[in-house]
Design a protein around this motif. Structure first.
Motif, PDB file in Angstrom:
ATOM      1  N   GLY A 304       0.809  -1.210   0.000  1.00  0.00           N
ATOM      2  CA  GLY A 304       0.000   0.000   0.000  1.00  0.00           C
ATOM      3  C   GLY A 304       0.841   1.258   0.000  1.00  0.00           C
ATOM      4  O   GLY A 304       0.515   2.240  -0.678  1.00  0.00           O
ATOM      5  N   VAL A 305       1.941   1.254   0.762  1.00  0.00           N
ATOM      6  CA  VAL A 305       2.836   2.414   0.765  1.00  0.00           C
ATOM      7  C   VAL A 305       3.446   2.612  -0.612  1.00  0.00           C
ATOM      8  O   VAL A 305       3.559   3.748  -1.103  1.00  0.00           O
ATOM      9  CB  VAL A 305       3.924   2.240   1.840  1.00  0.00           C
ATOM     10  N   ASP A 306       3.837   1.523  -1.262  1.00  0.00           N
ATOM     11  CA  ASP A 306       4.376   1.623  -2.618  1.00  0.00           C
ATOM     12  C   ASP A 306       3.383   2.292  -3.555  1.00  0.00           C
ATOM     13  O   ASP A 306       3.737   3.192  -4.328  1.00  0.00           O
ATOM     14  CB  ASP A 306       4.723   0.226  -3.141  1.00  0.00           C
ATOM     15  N   LYS A 307       2.130   1.839  -3.497  1.00  0.00           N
ATOM     16  CA  LYS A 307       1.115   2.421  -4.367  1.00  0.00           C
ATOM     17  C   LYS A 307       0.863   3.885  -4.012  1.00  0.00           C
ATOM     18  O   LYS A 307       0.673   4.717  -4.899  1.00  0.00           O
ATOM     19  CB  LYS A 307      -0.182   1.622  -4.262  1.00  0.00           C
ATOM     20  N   ALA A 308       0.850   4.205  -2.721  1.00  0.00           N
ATOM     21  CA  ALA A 308       0.620   5.587  -2.313  1.00  0.00           C
ATOM     22  C   ALA A 308       1.741   6.506  -2.801  1.00  0.00           C
ATOM     23  O   ALA A 308       1.491   7.642  -3.218  1.00  0.00           O
ATOM     24  CB  ALA A 308       0.492   5.671  -0.790  1.00  0.00           C
ATOM     25  N   VAL A 309       2.978   6.020  -2.750  1.00  0.00           N
ATOM     26  CA  VAL A 309       4.097   6.834  -3.227  1.00  0.00           C
ATOM     27  C   VAL A 309       3.991   7.069  -4.732  1.00  0.00           C
ATOM     28  O   VAL A 309       4.198   8.187  -5.222  1.00  0.00           O
ATOM     29  CB  VAL A 309       5.432   6.159  -2.862  1.00  0.00           C
ATOM     30  N   LEU A 310       3.653   6.010  -5.481  1.00  0.00           N
ATOM     31  CA  LEU A 310       3.485   6.175  -6.921  1.00  0.00           C
ATOM     32  C   LEU A 310       2.328   7.111  -7.235  1.00  0.00           C
ATOM     33  O   LEU A 310       2.420   7.957  -8.131  1.00  0.00           O
ATOM     34  CB  LEU A 310       3.261   4.812  -7.580  1.00  0.00           C
ATOM     35  N   TYR A 311       1.229   6.966  -6.501  1.00  0.00           N
ATOM     36  CA  TYR A 311       0.086   7.854  -6.715  1.00  0.00           C
ATOM     37  C   TYR A 311       0.456   9.301  -6.370  1.00  0.00           C
ATOM     38  O   TYR A 311       0.082  10.237  -7.086  1.00  0.00           O
ATOM     39  CB  TYR A 311      -1.087   7.391  -5.860  1.00  0.00           C
ATOM     40  N   GLY A 312       1.193   9.480  -5.266  1.00  0.00           N
ATOM     41  CA  GLY A 312       1.626  10.823  -4.921  1.00  0.00           C
ATOM     42  C   GLY A 312       2.527  11.439  -5.973  1.00  0.00           C
ATOM     43  O   GLY A 312       2.430  12.639  -6.250  1.00  0.00           O
ATOM     44  N   ARG A 313       3.391  10.618  -6.585  1.00  0.00           N
ATOM     45  CA  ARG A 313       4.249  11.138  -7.654  1.00  0.00           C
ATOM     46  C   ARG A 313       3.414  11.546  -8.870  1.00  0.00           C
ATOM     47  O   ARG A 313       3.671  12.585  -9.500  1.00  0.00           O
ATOM     48  CB  ARG A 313       5.289  10.080  -8.034  1.00  0.00           C
ATOM     49  N   GLU A 314       2.396  10.737  -9.201  1.00  0.00           N
ATOM     50  CA  GLU A 314       1.539  11.094 -10.320  1.00  0.00           C
ATOM     51  C   GLU A 314       0.782  12.387 -10.055  1.00  0.00           C
ATOM     52  O   GLU A 314       0.644  13.235 -10.949  1.00  0.00           O
ATOM     53  CB  GLU A 314       0.562   9.956 -10.610  1.00  0.00           C
ATOM     54  N   VAL A 315       0.292  12.552  -8.828  1.00  0.00           N
ATOM     55  CA  VAL A 315      -0.403  13.790  -8.486  1.00  0.00           C
ATOM     56  C   VAL A 315       0.550  14.981  -8.572  1.00  0.00           C
ATOM     57  O   VAL A 315       0.187  16.052  -9.077  1.00  0.00           O
ATOM     58  CB  VAL A 315      -1.021  13.680  -7.082  1.00  0.00           C
ATOM     59  N   TYR A 316       1.784  14.783  -8.107  1.00  0.00           N
ATOM     60  CA  TYR A 316       2.772  15.863  -8.179  1.00  0.00           C
ATOM     61  C   TYR A 316       3.069  16.234  -9.627  1.00  0.00           C
ATOM     62  O   TYR A 316       3.125  17.427  -9.981  1.00  0.00           O
ATOM     63  CB  TYR A 316       4.044  15.427  -7.466  1.00  0.00           C
ATOM     64  N   ILE A 317       3.238  15.211 -10.479  1.00  0.00           N
ATOM     65  CA  ILE A 317       3.508  15.488 -11.890  1.00  0.00           C
ATOM     66  C   ILE A 317       2.330  16.206 -12.528  1.00  0.00           C
ATOM     67  O   ILE A 317       2.497  17.142 -13.319  1.00  0.00           O
ATOM     68  CB  ILE A 317       3.826  14.171 -12.628  1.00  0.00           C
ATOM     69  N   ALA A 318       1.111  15.754 -12.193  1.00  0.00           N
ATOM     70  CA  ALA A 318      -0.073  16.401 -12.756  1.00  0.00           C
ATOM     71  C   ALA A 318      -0.163  17.857 -12.324  1.00  0.00           C
ATOM     72  O   ALA A 318      -0.446  18.749 -13.138  1.00  0.00           O
ATOM     73  CB  ALA A 318      -1.329  15.638 -12.338  1.00  0.00           C
ATOM     74  N   ASP A 319       0.092  18.119 -11.042  1.00  0.00           N
ATOM     75  CA  ASP A 319       0.045  19.502 -10.557  1.00  0.00           C
ATOM     76  C   ASP A 319       1.113  20.361 -11.224  1.00  0.00           C
ATOM     77  O   ASP A 319       0.853  21.504 -11.629  1.00  0.00           O
ATOM     78  CB  ASP A 319       0.226  19.533  -9.042  1.00  0.00           C
ATOM     79  N   GLU A 320       2.325  19.827 -11.327  1.00  0.00           N
ATOM     80  CA  GLU A 320       3.399  20.586 -11.962  1.00  0.00           C
ATOM     81  C   GLU A 320       3.111  20.828 -13.434  1.00  0.00           C
ATOM     82  O   GLU A 320       3.382  21.912 -13.969  1.00  0.00           O
ATOM     83  CB  GLU A 320       4.729  19.844 -11.798  1.00  0.00           C
ATOM     84  N   LEU A 321       2.559  19.807 -14.107  1.00  0.00           N
ATOM     85  CA  LEU A 321       2.235  19.967 -15.525  1.00  0.00           C
ATOM     86  C   LEU A 321       1.191  21.051 -15.710  1.00  0.00           C
ATOM     87  O   LEU A 321       1.337  21.934 -16.564  1.00  0.00           O
ATOM     88  CB  LEU A 321       1.739  18.636 -16.091  1.00  0.00           C
TER      89      LEU A 321
END
Length: 683
Positions: A304-321
């Protein structure tokens, strides 16, 4: 076929079922006393009663920082799929919708095999409900305390690795969360209620409050060896006795015997942390089968932590984009005020194809752009970014609005046959108080007049960008001072509950109501944007929303001086005389020397190469701006003049004396401009 998985601590070589295999079937005639864990009988098919699908696989450890080892649980079928049974809810245990915190089974703290299995199912369901990192760790803590342990400490790597990246530097574990029984519960012994006169035991010390906040894992140290082994271990084992002081600190008291379990948290690629389960001295110690429970909890938490970290990275990329695709702030050119809003379709889809922009143009003009690429995905945002960059480049060439849309249409076709977008492109001239608008399949703009009247501008709709082979038509309209132009995307006026034209009429009525509150004065721009977005109901957010509002202020004709000059040797002297007269009329005699010198240098350079009449314009706003236009497209550049050169030093004077200066290429040539600060009395 079942795979042999020896128990981590038992002396009996019991055969456990494989992680992907079916769960064992308990004996139907077993009594509660018979359902406790017991050694399996000899034979190839023997199993134990307390079996979980998360048993660690033998001989499959891995390095702390990565390696080829797998985690302790397969990603296939889980024991949680078979743990839920209608009898669970009948006995008071939570189902999938419960809170995942079942009551302890048995006064002695040793749950039977079925109870243990139901606990693992409820706990893993609670952990799986978390989306972000804090929710997952909180789910682990709330599911295990006090049912499985009296205290828990969860350490995670800092920083957490993402995907396949290999972090540099040493492995650092940081205490992410602790949880334990309240102090009044920890201080109460068993049997106090039955015998109030009995001697109360000593209060149990704080199990989680004095642990070290940070731990650096030494390469080859005892903690690294335990983490590499992946399997949970008891606190009294030889490996844990050396690893726990390194993790928790040398002064951290650890309960003796089998009252502590150290469980590595391993994700898909590497160990990402560790969990420490602790029981009070007045409670029964952990059993061998509790290691399997700890392994199951640690595995679900780590994944679950692995998935949360990947999801957080995707959210960060989306926000930055999205942040980089939209302007950080709007320019504030003279003669117009701007305000904007952007709302994503949903928090889970933060990027989209809607955009807005305001681009300053020569002559204090400004280009206003609003567009909408179909969809609200990463692809739509990427296409939007390319179209926005193209629009900025075309605006820098000062092309007419219809030509800009034509080139955007060609660019969209080069990006792909299915790349469709709508766009509204307008150019406002504050000196002429006029606006030129071209449309490519976009909802029409609305003009709110100073008196409170709102009208939908009649602009030819045109075809969307990307259709190809379509001509775009521009219209020129009056832009009176005090009026407000609203450009928006269809997400503001269209939804499942209303069509586009119904939404446009509602928007027009909303603007009229807002303007009525301020009377003859136009409503403030920022609150006006908020009022416009306030028309959205609970079910009206089906698409992204981009809103751009422009308040026309204009530049008074008395603040503008404009001349056409023939390109001849006497033009520089004529330009100095005209500029001096304008400054005298405006009461800016203090700037006469600087303006005459700079105008002479710029005009001389234009006379040298121009073949058609030269334009000279002075504008008095919050600064004094001078613009010189000619028909030569080459832009002037600062260059180092040699001592023997007779020219090449004029731009150095402009760069030294002017507040700002620049040159802009036009479709008919170029404009060189400079600005000077006004004297204090004229500001």
């Amino acid at each position: 076929m079942a795979e042999r998985a020896p128990s981590a601590v038992s002396d009996n070589d019991a055969r456990q079922p494989a992680a992907d295999g079916p769960s064992p079937r308990p004996e139907s005639a077993a009594t509660p006393a018979d359902t406790t864990a017991r050694p399996a009988q000899a034979g190839p098919g023997a199993t134990t009663e307390a079996t979980t699908a998360g048993a660690p696989e033998a001989g499959r450890g891995g390095d702390v920082d990565g390696g080829s080892g797998r985690g302790p649980q397969s990603e296939g079928a889980s024991a949680t799929d078979t743990a839920h049974h209608p009898a669970t809810e009948a006995a008071g245990h939570p189902g999938p919708e419960g809170d995942g915190r079942p009551a302890p089974a048995g006064a002695a703290g040793h749950p039977a095999g079925g109870e243990r299995l139901r606990f693992v199912g409820a706990a893993t369901r609670r952990i799986a409900r978390g989306i972000d990192l804090d929710e997952i760790v909180l789910g682990l803590c709330r599911a295990t305390v006090p049912t499985f342990a009296d205290a828990i400490l969860v350490y995670l790597r800092d920083p957490l690795p993402v995907g396949d990246e290999r972090p540099l530097g040493p492995v650092v574990l940081r205490l992410r969360r602790t949880d334990q029984l309240p102090e009044h519960v920890r201080g109460a012994g068993e049997g106090d209620a039955a015998d109030p006169g009995a001697e109360r035991p000593e209060p149990v010390p704080d199990l989680a409050g004095c642990a070290a906040e940070r731990c650096e894992v030494r390469i080859g140290g005892p903690l690294a060896e335990v983490l590499r082994g992946v399997r949970p271990v008891f606190g009294d084992s030889s490996a844990a006795r050396a690893a726990l002081p390194e993790l928790l600190g040398d002064e951290r008291p650890v309960p003796d015997r089998q009252r502590t379990i150290l469980a590595p948290l391993r994700g898909r690629r590497r160990v990402i942390g560790a969990a420490v389960f602790v029981r009070r001295p007045d409670r029964a110690a952990f059993e061998n089968d509790d290691l399997l429970v700890a392994a199951q909890l640690a595995t679900h938490t780590a994944l679950g932590v692995d998935k949360a970290v990947l999801y957080g990275r995707e959210v960060y990329i989306a926000d930055e984009l999205q942040r980089t695709m939209l302007p950080d702030s709007l320019p504030q050119p003279t003669g117009v005020r701007l305000a904007s809003r952007y709302l994503p379709a949903a928090e889970t889809a933060r990027v989209g194809g809607d955009w807005y922009d305001a681009i300053p143009l020569p002559g204090n003009r400004v280009a206003l752009v609003v567009g909408d690429v179909m969809g609200h995905s990463m692809t739509s945002a990427a296409i939007m970014g390319q179209l926005r960059t193209t629009a900025q480049t075309l605006a820098g060439l000062d092309l007419p609005p219809a030509e800009v849309l034509h080139h955007l249409d060609e660019q969209a076709q080069r990006l792909g046959s299915d790349r469709m977008a709508t766009c509204m492109y307008a150019v406002y001239d504050p000196v002429a108080h006029r606006i030129v608008i071209a449309n490519a399949g976009h909802p029409p703009p609305i003009l709110l007049h100073r008196g409170g009247r709102a009208e939908v501008l009649r602009v030819p709709p045109g075809a969307p960008i990307g259709v190809g082979g379509v001509d775009f038509e521009a219209v020129e309209l009056d832009a009176p001072a005090g009026a407000t132009l609203l450009l928006y995307t269809d997400g503001l006026v269209e939804s499942r509950l209303r069509d586009v034209w119904t939404g446009i009429e509602q928007l027009r009525e909303r603007l009229i109501e807002t303007a009525r509150l301020t009377g003859p004065n136009p409503p403030p721009l920022e609150p006006l944007c908020d009022e416009v977005l306030g028309m959205l109901g609970p079910g009206d957010r089906d698409d992204d929303i981009a809103l751009l509002a422009a308040r026309f202020e204009g530049i008074a004709p008395s603040d503008v001086a404009y001349w056409f000059l023939d390109p001849r040797p006497q033009t520089a002297r004529q330009a100095r005389r005209l500029a001096r007269r304008a400054l005298t009329r405006w009461g800016l005699e203090e700037l006469t020397d600087s303006v005459e010198l700079l105008v002479s240098e710029v005009i001389t350079n234009a006379v040298r190469y121009a073949e058609r009449p030269i334009t000279l314009r002075l504008l008095r706003t919050d600064v004094l701006r001078c613009e010189v236009g000619d028909d030569v497209p080459q832009l002037p550049r600062l260059r180092q003049a040699r001592p023997s050169d007779e020219g090449g030093r004029g731009l150095y004077l402009v760069n030294r004396l002017a507040r700002r200066w620049g040159a802009t290429r036009l479709s008919t040539g170029k404009v060189v401009w400079f600005e000077l600060a006004l004297p204090p009395h004229a500001r």
